[in-house]
Design a protein around this motif. Structure first.
Motif, short mmCIF file in Angstrom:
data_model
loop_
_atom_site.label_atom_id
_atom_site.label_comp_id
_atom_site.label_asym_id
_atom_site.label_seq_id
_atom_site.Cartn_x
_atom_site.Cartn_y
_atom_site.Cartn_z
N GLN A 79 0.79 -1.10 0.05
CA GLN A 79 -0.06 -0.11 0.00
C GLN A 79 0.90 1.05 0.05
O GLN A 79 1.82 1.20 0.97
CB GLN A 79 -0.84 -0.21 1.22
N ARG A 85 3.43 9.40 3.42
CA ARG A 85 4.11 8.84 4.65
C ARG A 85 5.42 8.45 4.17
O ARG A 85 5.61 7.24 4.83
CB ARG A 85 3.06 7.82 5.22
N PHE A 87 9.62 8.41 4.88
CA PHE A 87 10.31 8.67 6.19
C PHE A 87 11.09 9.87 5.89
O PHE A 87 12.24 10.01 4.99
CB PHE A 87 11.15 7.60 6.28
N THR A 88 10.88 10.87 6.65
CA THR A 88 11.07 12.39 6.41
C THR A 88 12.85 12.32 6.57
O THR A 88 13.47 13.04 6.18
CB THR A 88 10.62 13.39 7.08
N ALA A 89 13.11 11.56 7.88
CA ALA A 89 14.46 11.64 8.31
C ALA A 89 15.46 10.57 7.63
O ALA A 89 16.40 10.56 8.12
CB ALA A 89 14.60 11.68 10.00
N LEU A 90 15.15 10.05 6.42
CA LEU A 90 15.90 8.83 5.73
C LEU A 90 15.95 9.80 4.42
O LEU A 90 15.15 10.43 3.90
CB LEU A 90 15.12 7.67 5.54
N GLU A 94 17.53 5.72 1.08
CA GLU A 94 17.15 4.90 2.09
C GLU A 94 15.83 4.38 2.29
O GLU A 94 15.30 3.48 2.74
CB GLU A 94 17.83 5.66 3.36
N MET A 98 14.11 0.69 2.18
CA MET A 98 13.08 0.27 3.19
C MET A 98 12.10 -0.45 2.60
O MET A 98 11.29 -1.43 3.25
CB MET A 98 12.63 1.56 4.08
N TYR A 101 12.66 -3.96 2.50
CA TYR A 101 12.82 -4.58 3.73
C TYR A 101 12.84 -6.22 3.93
O TYR A 101 13.44 -6.64 4.59
CB TYR A 101 11.92 -3.92 4.68
N GLY A 132 12.30 14.32 3.74
CA GLY A 132 11.27 15.69 4.20
C GLY A 132 11.48 16.78 3.32
O GLY A 132 10.76 17.60 3.55
N THR A 133 12.69 17.14 2.45
CA THR A 133 12.91 18.20 1.90
C THR A 133 12.36 17.95 0.30
O THR A 133 12.48 19.05 -0.23
CB THR A 133 14.45 18.63 1.84
N LEU A 134 11.86 16.96 -0.02
CA LEU A 134 11.07 16.82 -1.50
C LEU A 134 9.73 17.70 -1.53
O LEU A 134 9.16 17.80 -0.17
CB LEU A 134 10.91 15.43 -1.45
N SER A 135 9.64 18.10 -2.83
CA SER A 135 8.26 18.70 -2.87
C SER A 135 7.22 17.52 -2.96
O SER A 135 7.76 16.25 -3.00
CB SER A 135 8.26 19.15 -4.33
N ARG A 146 8.83 3.28 -3.49
CA ARG A 146 9.31 2.65 -2.28
C ARG A 146 8.34 1.53 -2.37
O ARG A 146 8.85 0.26 -1.84
CB ARG A 146 9.09 3.55 -1.12
N LYS B 161 19.79 -4.07 10.17
CA LYS B 161 18.53 -4.16 9.71
C LYS B 161 17.41 -3.65 10.83
O LYS B 161 16.63 -2.85 10.72
CB LYS B 161 18.29 -5.34 9.36
N GLN B 171 9.69 7.02 13.15
CA GLN B 171 9.24 7.98 12.45
C GLN B 171 7.79 7.97 12.18
O GLN B 171 7.05 8.96 11.89
CB GLN B 171 10.22 8.06 11.03
N ASP B 172 7.31 6.92 11.77
CA ASP B 172 5.92 6.64 11.33
C ASP B 172 5.74 5.13 11.39
O ASP B 172 6.13 4.41 10.52
CB ASP B 172 5.83 6.90 9.89
N MET B 179 5.84 -1.39 5.40
CA MET B 179 7.09 -1.79 4.95
C MET B 179 7.25 -3.32 5.07
O MET B 179 8.30 -4.07 4.65
CB MET B 179 8.34 -0.87 5.23
N VAL B 286 14.08 18.73 11.17
CA VAL B 286 13.96 18.40 9.94
C VAL B 286 12.97 19.33 9.21
O VAL B 286 11.59 19.19 9.77
CB VAL B 286 13.83 16.93 9.56
N LYS B 287 13.36 20.39 8.52
CA LYS B 287 12.04 21.11 7.71
C LYS B 287 11.37 20.05 6.96
O LYS B 287 11.77 19.16 5.99
CB LYS B 287 12.67 22.13 7.07
N GLU B 288 9.94 20.15 7.11
CA GLU B 288 9.13 19.15 6.01
C GLU B 288 8.30 20.30 5.14
O GLU B 288 7.80 21.07 5.47
CB GLU B 288 8.14 18.57 6.94
N LYS B 289 8.19 19.74 3.94
CA LYS B 289 7.38 20.39 2.89
C LYS B 289 5.96 19.70 2.80
O LYS B 289 6.22 18.26 3.23
CB LYS B 289 8.00 20.45 1.66
#
Lengths: 233, 290
Positions: A79, A85, A87-90, A94, A98, A101, A132-135, A146, B161, B171-172, B179, B286-289
């Motif tokens: 799904q 959703r 992973f903003t800090a990856l 990465e 995932m 996995y 997290g920095t993507l549009s 993913r 892993k 994170q979520d 996943m 972390v800045k999020e858009k």
């Protein structure tokens, strides 16, 4: 391939799905359309095993309702959740890894990674950037990429057009059609009925937790009930 | 005196850091302030002591025994006290955490008795001086153990892993399940890792102050929580940094201001840092858009 029968889901005190049934054949794009809160996302979550329900969900003739989500992913149902959703800090790479996995076949993972980068070249350019920095559009591409990395047989997309510019929506739906041509079965949940009906083979219309009617997507494009309620005519 | 207090502060800070990491890891995964964590620290100290005195284990073995036992306690707490009410509002789990803390304290009194027990002299304590820096063997053991454990943990979280699964789950959680990650298992492993680090801290404190008692985890638990908040809750390097800052400033404050203010200093630092940087020193920004 997937057969949902008399599926009932309660969300807290709300009867979100009232015995819905629908079916997806191998190689099809099936869409569920309907307004906000009709129960579309709930249906996907029940198939993914994120929420429990009563009734039956058979995948390749085996009951999956009540299975753990990781078992369902392992069977090849993947799904792409509403709101991406990722992973903003990856970083992008990465995030994609995932998706793989549960897989152990390294060579074919690399092959699929190459395919995702070919399908969405912008992800390759941004491989080292944090998710997290993507549009919004790039995040949607990443979320789909993913999911592809899991090598699914059935891909479920929840509102892929949400909040995106029309040109980006078109790009994403082109990719979905491309994936379908390569043999991937797709279950698409959309509020944008127009693009959903143009993309899909079969359409089910959900209204407040029940299937109101269904049919071939091309035919429903000209159906009065659909035109009035969902195409704004 | 400054150098002595500094090395004392670093040793104390290492212990806060180890404890704070457990807080921060559990918070990162299930957004729960695990108030039973300070008592896990106590259980770890008691188990290590039991290993040495009753089971005649070698110090290192007893230490590992304490960590493993506490890890088991951590898993049991997660399974029995948190898992059944995981979907309930956060306040319920919070109350359950406080209840678990009280239970563990009384459990320890029942098993080991309410009195303070002496920790045997297991390490010959010498004082070393180099470049004007003074440190005792125990302080070096504490610092060394902390560095070793944090290095292992960092490796696990960053490069394995299960570590990647932990980061994604924090994170979520729903996206992680999509996943194919078994998030229940991730939660239990997080509790096990965090509890074993807390137990290590408790055992080190037992060795350092030569005393183990059922309420020993209460104040350090609170302070480790503060250390985690100062560093930015959810961040492992932040918990390290917060712990060291707390330990050093507490030692220096006790020496140069007044030892009566030892505990107050921790809270003054907390208030000051929260006023200046509410997300903590290394809190995620972390800045999020959208």
């Amino acid at each position: 391939m997937l057969k949902v029968e008399a599926l009932d889901v309660y969300y807290g005190g709300i009867h979100a799905l009232k015995g819905i049934s629908f079916e997806i054949m191998k190689g099809q794009i099936v869409t569920l359309i309907g307004s906000n809160g009709a129960g579309k996302t709930t249906a996907l979550k029940a198939i993914s095993g994120l929420i429990s329900g009563k009734g039956s969900i058979k995948y390749e003739d085996k009951e999956i309702l009540g299975s753990l989500s990781e078992k369902i992913v392992a069977k090849g149902i993947c799904q792409v959740p509403e709101g991406r959703r990722i992973f903003t800090a990856l970083n992008v790479h990465e995030n994609l890894m995932m998706g793989a996995y549960l897989r152990k076949d390294k060579a074919s993972i690399q092959e699929d990674l190459g395919y995702v980068y070919e399908l969405f070249p912008r992800l390759k350019e941004r491989a080292d950037q944090m998710g997290g920095t993507l549009s919004g559009g790039e995040q949607q591409m990443l979320a789909i990429g993913r999911a592809i990395m899991a090598k699914p047989k059935l891909l479920m997309l929840d509102e892929p057009s949400m909040g995106l510019a029309p040109i980006v929506v078109e790009e994403i739906f082109e990719a979905v059609k491309d994936l379908n041509k390569k043999g991937l079965t797709v279950l698409l949940v959309e509020q944008n009925a127009n693009i959903a009906l143009q993309t899909a083979d079969i359409c089910y219309v959900i209204e407040s937790g029940t299937i109101a009617f269904s049919g071939k997507a091309r035919e429903l494009l000209n159906d009065d009930r659909v035109r009035k309620a969902y195409l704004g005519e | 005196m400054f150098m002595e207090q500094l090395s004392n502060g670093i040793a104390l800070g290492s212990i806060y850091a180890l404890t704070a990491i457990g807080f921060t890891m559990v918070y990162g995964i299930i957004r729960l302030i695990n108030f039973a964590h300070g008592d896990i620290y106590m259980i770890g100290a008691f188990l290590t002591l039991t290993g040495i005195t009753l089971l005649n284990m070698h110090l290192v073995m007893a230490f590992l025994f304490g960590m493993a036992g506490a890890a088991l306690f951590g898993i049991l707490i997660a399974k029995l006290a948190y898992s059944p009410i995981f979907k309930a509002p956060r306040i319920n789990i919070f109350l359950s955490a406080i209840g678990t803390a009280i239970f563990l304290e009384n459990f320890a009194m029942l098993i080991w008795g309410p009195e303070t027990q002496a920790f045997p002299d297991v390490i010959q304590n010498n004082v070393y001086t180099f470049l004007g820096f003074r440190a005792s063997t125990l302080q070096l053991v504490i610092l060394g153990t902390t560095i070793l454990l944090v290095t292992v943990l960092t490796y696990v979280v960053q490069y394995t892993k299960i570590g990647r699964a932990m980061r994604c789950t924090s994170q979520d959680m729903d996206a992680a399940r999509l996943m194919g990650i078994n998030t229940n298992r991730v939660v239990y492993i997080t509790f096990a890792l965090g509890s074993s680090l807390g137990a290590a801290a408790g055992a080190l404190v037992g060795m350092y102050y030569k005393a183990v008692f059922p309420m020993m985890g209460f104040v350090p638990g609170l302070k480790a929580f503060i250390a985690a908040v100062i560093g930015g809750i959810g961040s492992i390097p932040g918990a390290m940094l917060g712990g060291i800052i707390m330990g050093v400033s507490e030692s220096l404050g006790a020496a140069y201001i007044s030892s009566g203010y030892r505990d107050a200093i921790a809270f003054i630092i907390l208030i000051a840092i929260i006023l200046i940087k509410p997300s903590g020193l290394l809190g995620k920004a972390v800045k999020e858009k959208v």
